[in-house]
Each structure stands twice: as structure tokens, then as C-alpha cells.
Design a protein around this motif. Structure first.
Motif, mmCIF file in Angstrom:
data_model
loop_
_atom_site.group_PDB
_atom_site.id
_atom_site.type_symbol
_atom_site.label_atom_id
_atom_site.label_comp_id
_atom_site.label_asym_id
_atom_site.label_seq_id
_atom_site.Cartn_x
_atom_site.Cartn_y
_atom_site.Cartn_z
ATOM 1 N N ASN A 23 0.847 -1.180 0.000
ATOM 2 C CA ASN A 23 0.000 0.000 0.000
ATOM 3 C C ASN A 23 0.889 1.240 0.000
ATOM 4 O O ASN A 23 1.273 1.752 1.049
ATOM 5 C CB ASN A 23 -0.914 -0.017 1.227
ATOM 6 C CG ASN A 23 -1.895 1.150 1.246
ATOM 7 O OD1 ASN A 23 -1.989 1.914 0.297
ATOM 8 N ND2 ASN A 23 -2.622 1.283 2.342
ATOM 9 N N ALA A 24 1.247 1.686 -1.205
ATOM 10 C CA ALA A 24 2.083 2.872 -1.369
ATOM 11 C C ALA A 24 2.019 3.277 -2.840
ATOM 12 O O ALA A 24 1.627 2.474 -3.698
ATOM 13 C CB ALA A 24 3.529 2.582 -0.956
ATOM 14 N N PRO A 25 2.363 4.521 -3.165
ATOM 15 C CA PRO A 25 2.343 4.940 -4.570
ATOM 16 C C PRO A 25 3.205 4.026 -5.429
ATOM 17 O O PRO A 25 4.289 3.600 -5.011
ATOM 18 C CB PRO A 25 2.908 6.364 -4.520
ATOM 19 C CG PRO A 25 2.594 6.842 -3.144
ATOM 20 C CD PRO A 25 2.733 5.628 -2.266
ATOM 21 N N ALA A 26 2.694 3.730 -6.640
ATOM 22 C CA ALA A 26 3.413 2.803 -7.514
ATOM 23 C C ALA A 26 3.376 3.227 -8.970
ATOM 24 O O ALA A 26 3.629 2.407 -9.855
ATOM 25 C CB ALA A 26 2.840 1.394 -7.365
ATOM 26 N N GLY A 27 3.073 4.520 -9.225
ATOM 27 C CA GLY A 27 3.174 5.031 -10.584
ATOM 28 C C GLY A 27 1.963 4.822 -11.463
ATOM 29 O O GLY A 27 2.006 5.117 -12.665
ATOM 30 N N TYR A 28 0.847 4.322 -10.919
ATOM 31 C CA TYR A 28 -0.356 4.116 -11.733
ATOM 32 C C TYR A 28 -0.960 5.453 -12.155
ATOM 33 O O TYR A 28 -0.691 6.512 -11.571
ATOM 34 C CB TYR A 28 -1.399 3.347 -10.932
ATOM 35 C CG TYR A 28 -1.068 1.907 -10.640
ATOM 36 C CD1 TYR A 28 -1.001 0.948 -11.647
ATOM 37 C CD2 TYR A 28 -0.849 1.486 -9.327
ATOM 38 C CE1 TYR A 28 -0.719 -0.374 -11.372
ATOM 39 C CE2 TYR A 28 -0.566 0.161 -9.033
ATOM 40 C CZ TYR A 28 -0.501 -0.766 -10.061
ATOM 41 O OH TYR A 28 -0.218 -2.079 -9.773
ATOM 42 N N ASN A 29 -1.837 5.403 -13.157
ATOM 43 C CA ASN A 29 -2.621 6.560 -13.556
ATOM 44 C C ASN A 29 -3.682 6.859 -12.495
ATOM 45 O O ASN A 29 -4.127 5.947 -11.797
ATOM 46 C CB ASN A 29 -3.314 6.306 -14.893
ATOM 47 C CG ASN A 29 -2.345 5.969 -16.002
ATOM 48 O OD1 ASN A 29 -1.213 6.464 -16.018
ATOM 49 N ND2 ASN A 29 -2.769 5.127 -16.933
ATOM 50 N N PRO A 30 -4.120 8.108 -12.375
ATOM 51 C CA PRO A 30 -5.218 8.402 -11.449
ATOM 52 C C PRO A 30 -6.483 7.650 -11.889
ATOM 53 O O PRO A 30 -6.675 7.358 -13.073
ATOM 54 C CB PRO A 30 -5.409 9.911 -11.572
ATOM 55 C CG PRO A 30 -4.130 10.425 -12.151
ATOM 56 C CD PRO A 30 -3.611 9.324 -13.037
ATOM 57 N N PRO A 31 -7.379 7.313 -10.955
ATOM 58 C CA PRO A 31 -8.668 6.737 -11.337
ATOM 59 C C PRO A 31 -9.349 7.619 -12.374
ATOM 60 O O PRO A 31 -9.370 8.854 -12.247
ATOM 61 C CB PRO A 31 -9.444 6.703 -10.016
ATOM 62 C CG PRO A 31 -8.375 6.612 -8.964
ATOM 63 C CD PRO A 31 -7.240 7.431 -9.483
#
Length: 499
Positions: free
Chosen positions: A285-293
Motif C-alpha cells: 500500500n504505497a504509490p506505484a506510478g499508476y494513472n489516477p482513477p
């Protein structure tokens, strides 16, 4: 985070909410026509004058005690049927009506195993029959069996083993049409689809008159209905609120509850006001570079995607901006429109999330175990592969490569005992898995996720038509729609912290 509070509305509209595509239905709760379950036999096993223990149902067969079977006094339950597992020791209680794939029934009983475990004979008959070979139905120390000898049909349920250490347990199987569900202490733990016919099976307690397979233990309050008892009655018997003669035999939908829809999100709100974006994945559970919803690329649909720069299983997730009380039977469903991705593995998921140690994660996985689920019930009985590839749902193996539209649904069914919850997973309206919990929190929220496994893997999980529904109850109704984000001065507001 708002917590949905209980109300007391019956046949009155629940509040409505409509703004920027976020729609909570104003519905009138009208109780469904009840179904009835008829008590066929009830053996309290309190006495056996002349070796005969009465059946309280008029005209029903009494239980005739054989061998060393006797009524004994138990410190917990009082008079009970004592069986020592020796040859010829059992009680014979007539026969049951023929059972077909479409026949409804309910069995309910209390049991305490006194024989060693694991038993020397795992096929011992606790309740039911073993002969004839043409078909039998029985509880053993490890299974509920519905089959014949060939087998041309074999529809058993792998139940939690009976052991000496667990003491007294309440056990029930409810068959609605061809669907059979097993309950231990009011919590559903397994199911099977019945095939084949068992013709007028003899009904024994503690062994079969012809086959032997004698079991050692104590039995109490054995009952059979010729219909599907409501889940609320099963949990009520397990909690000691009812006996077989006082348990309500009617309820909305009987063994199949009828839900009233209370909330619908069609993802038309461009700012996703009812949801909180998070980075929660199954393992990290941490930022991983995905696009915003994203609800603008495909208007009216939610896309959770992108390429992860971390490993393993970080998430692109949205969390419902409200907590639901764990009070009434609740149905959560969503249309998973599509799943695509690249790299080693990726998934789309529907979660029931209590906290980090308590959740059910229902997912389709590409590159890792297909359709599966993960369950965590810290401090309870329900932890089942909480991370990793999860519990494979074998009945869905043929759909592992079907990445188009599927309706995912979870039904949350609290027993009324704090922490005790049954959760039923459905795909395209078909029950596919059950998981029980005994330490689930008083409130929970709902997550939708797209996840990719390793750095450089990509995912795109597309969702539509998220819904919440609930079984109306005359005594208490959770006011779901009103406690979801409300419009104040034209702005949707809700607390952002979990309780």
C-alpha cells in the motif's frame, strides 16, 4: 468516514440523492412474500422411555435406540443422546422423503465428538445413512456426503472437521433447489451443487443399521425440515435464540433472501465524489506510478490502470467514502466491464474491507491463479490465503481467460453474533465460493482495484454500475442511502478518516 446508521423504516421511502450521476435510489421497502419451511422431524433427545426417543412432530417417526445408545446428562446441554462408536450403536428415526436436485430441505443438529480425532474411520455416520449403494446422504467427521457408490453423482461438501477440542457445535445444511450450504455455529463455510436422486433414505443417528460406520459422540436437538430454513433462523438456533420448534420458518425468500436496491453509482460523476482514491493493493500500500482513477476516458465507466513501478501487487484503488454497519444482510455488486494488461500478471478486484487484518478480496487474475479469493480474519477462523495467489475457484477455471464483462457480487450475511459473518461470492449471478469469518469488524467499506504484480507490468480494470442492496427487516433497517455522501450546499461532503 461516515458510518451508515440503522433506521426503522418499513414500507416508507428511503431518502434519495442524485448529483452529477451519483444516484441513490429512493425506494419503498416492501417486504417480499415469505416462504415457509415445514418441520418434518424434531428429536430433542431429552428422554427415551422403553428405548424410544420421541419425535415432537405429530405422526413423525421416533428415534429407536440400539446397542449402547442412551440418553445421558451433559453439563452444557442437559439430556443428550450418547453414542460410544461401538458396533450396533445408533438410533433409527424412520426415513426421509426422496431427495432430488430440485428438493429443498434443512438439517440442524448439535454435536460433540468424543471419539479420537482424526477418527479411525473418517466415514463414520454422525447423521444420515450409508446404504443403499444407490444413494446416501450423511454427515461424517470430515464431510457432508450426497452421492452414490459409482459414483454417478457425488455432491459433497468438505466441512470443517469435527474434533474433541471444539466441544459442542451447531451444524446445519440448507438445500435450496440444487444448492446446498453448510453452516457451523451459524457461519456458512461451504457449498455444493446437488446432482442425482437419493430415494427415501433411512435416517440414522450415530451409525448405519446395515453398514455400521458407528460414530462416538453426543447429539442434541436433531431436526429436519422439508424446505429451506431462512439463514436468520439457522444463526438464531446456533446462538441459542431459537429451538427447532420456535425458529421462524418464514422469511424474505426463505433460503434465498430478497434484496431491495438502495444505492447505485453509474460513475457519471467526473470527480468521483463518492470514492476515495488509494494505493492499496493486496500485498502493498504505497504509490506505484499508476494513472489516477479515470471516469472521463470512458464516460460512465471507471478505469483503474497504468504501469506499476513497484513490486509486488501495489494497487490502483478506489474506496467507498462511507462505512457500512455489519448489521443486516447486504449485497454489493459491480459490473467488471473488462480486464487487460501486460507483463507477468495483473488483476481486477472487488473487496469487502474491514481493516488491514480483516477483508475478503475477490478477483480475476491473469498470470496468477485465474478467478480466486483471499480472506483475512485476524483472531478468527476465516483467514484463508490472505495474500499471494489466493484460493482458486475451480468452477470458474473455464472462465479464466474471459476478460470481458462479468458481474461480480458479494453478499455479506452477519449472524447477529459480534464478529460472525458469512460472505457469499457470485459471478454472473451464480454462487461460486463461500467464506466465513468469526472476528470481522462492526463496520466495513468497499474497494475496487486494478493491480499489476511486478515493476513494469501494466493493468487496465474497467468497472460500471456499482450497487448496494439490503434485505428489508421489519425490526431494523440500515439506512444505507442516507448515510452515503450527502449534498450540503451543492457539495458532496464526507469524513475522510476511517473509524
Amino acid at each position: 468516514m461516515d458510518v451508515l446508521s440503522p433506521g426503522a423504516l418499513v414500507n416508507r421511502p428511503i431518502c434519495s440523492l442524485a448529483t452529477q450521476g451519483l444516484l441513490a435510489f429512493c425506494v419503498s421497502l416492501v417486504l417480499a412474500a415469505p416462504s415457509r419451511a415445514d418441520l418434518y422431524g424434531y428429536w430433542p433427545l431429552d428422554a427415551a422411555p422403553g428405548g424410544i426417543s420421541p419425535n415432537t412432530v405429530g405422526g413423525g417417526a421416533a428415534a429407536t435406540l440400539n446397542g449402547a445408545a442412551a440418553i445421558a446428562n451433559d453439563g452444557t446441554r442437559g439430556p443428550v443422546l450418547s453414542l460410544n462408536g461401538s458396533g450396533g450403536t445408533y438410533a433409527a428415526a424412520g426415513s426421509l422423503p426422496s431427495i432430488t436436485p430440485g428438493t429443498d430441505f434443512t438439517w440442524s443438529f448439535w454435536a460433540l465428538q468424543t471419539q479420537p480425532d482424526p477418527p479411525s474411520e473418517p466415514n463414520d455416520v454422525i447423521l444420515g445413512n450409508r446404504l443403499p449403494d444407490a444413494g446416501w446422504i450423511k454427515f461424517t467427521p470430515t464431510n457432508f456426503e450426497y452421492r452414490d457408490i459409482a459414483p454417478t453423482f457425488n455432491s459433497g461438501i468438505d466441512i470443517p472437521d469435527f474434533t474433541q477440542a471444539q466441544g459442542w457445535t451447531h451444524n446445519a445444511v440448507v438445500k435450496t433447489g440444487n444448492q446446498m450450504i453448510f453452516y457451523r455455529n451459524g457461519i456458512a463455510t461451504g457449498f455444493a451443487i446437488a446432482t442425482g436422486t437419493v430415494a427415501s433414505p433411512p435416517f440414522y443417528m450415530g451409525g448405519d443399521a446395515a453398514a455400521g460406520e458407528n460414530w462416538g459422540g453426543l447429539l442434541d436437538d436433531v431436526a429436519v425440515w422439508t424446505d429451506a430454513l431462512p439463514r436468520s433462523s439457522i444463526s438464531g438456533i446456533a446462538r441459542g435464540l431459537y429451538t427447532p420448534t420456535t425458529a421462524p420458518t418464514t422469511g424474505p425468500g426463505g433460503g434465498t433472501p430478497v434484496f431491495s436496491e438502495l444505492y447505485l453509482d453509474q460513475f457519471d460523476d467526473p470527480v468521483l465524489s463518492a470514492w476515495i482514491p488509494t494505493t492499496r493493493g493486496l500485498e502493498n500500500n504505497a504509490p506505484a506510478g499508476y494513472n489516477p482513477p479515470d471516469v472521463t476516458t470512458n464516460p460512465g465507466r471507471l478505469t483503474l490502470g497504468g504501469t506499476t513501478n513497484n513490486q509486488y501487487w501495489y494497487g490502483n484503488t478506489v474506496q467507498l467514502a462511507a462505512d457500512l454497519p455489519n448489521l443486516l444482510e447486504t449485497e454489493v455488486r459491480v459490473d467488471r466491464v473488462s480486464l487487460s494488461g501486460s507483463g507477468t500478471a495483473y488483476r481486477s478486484s472487488l473487496w469487502i474491507f474491514g481493516d488491514d487484518g480483516h477483508y475478503l478480496h475477490f478477483s480475476q487474475n491473469v498470470g496468477e491463479n485465474g478467478w480466486s479469493y483471499n480472506a483475512n480474519d485476524a483472531g478468527g477462523i476465516g483467514t484463508n490465503q490472505p495474500t499471494g495467489s489466493g484460493v482458486n475457484i475451480a468452477s470458474l477455471d473455464g472462465l479464466d481467460g474471459s476478460l470481458g464483462e462479468h458481474e461480480m457480487k458479494i453478499v455479506i450475511s452477519p449472524t447477529g453474533e459480534p464478529g460472525d459473518v458469512s460472505m457469499f461470492m457470485y459471478l454472473d449471478s451464480q454462487l461460486v465460493a463461500i467464506q466465513g469469518f468469526s472476528n470481522f469488524p462492526d463496520t466495513y467499506t468497499i474497494l475496487l482495484t486494478g493491480q499489476a504484480r511486478a515493476a513494469g507490468d501494466g493493468v487496465s480494470a474497467v468497472f460500471d454500475d456499482f450497487r448496494i442492496a439490503q434485505v428489508p427487516e421489519p425490526s431494523t433497517l440500515a439506512l444505507l442511502a442516507c448515510a452515503l455522501p450527502v449534498v450540503v450546499g451543492g457539495i458532496l461532503r464526507c469524513r475522510k478518516g476511517r473509524r
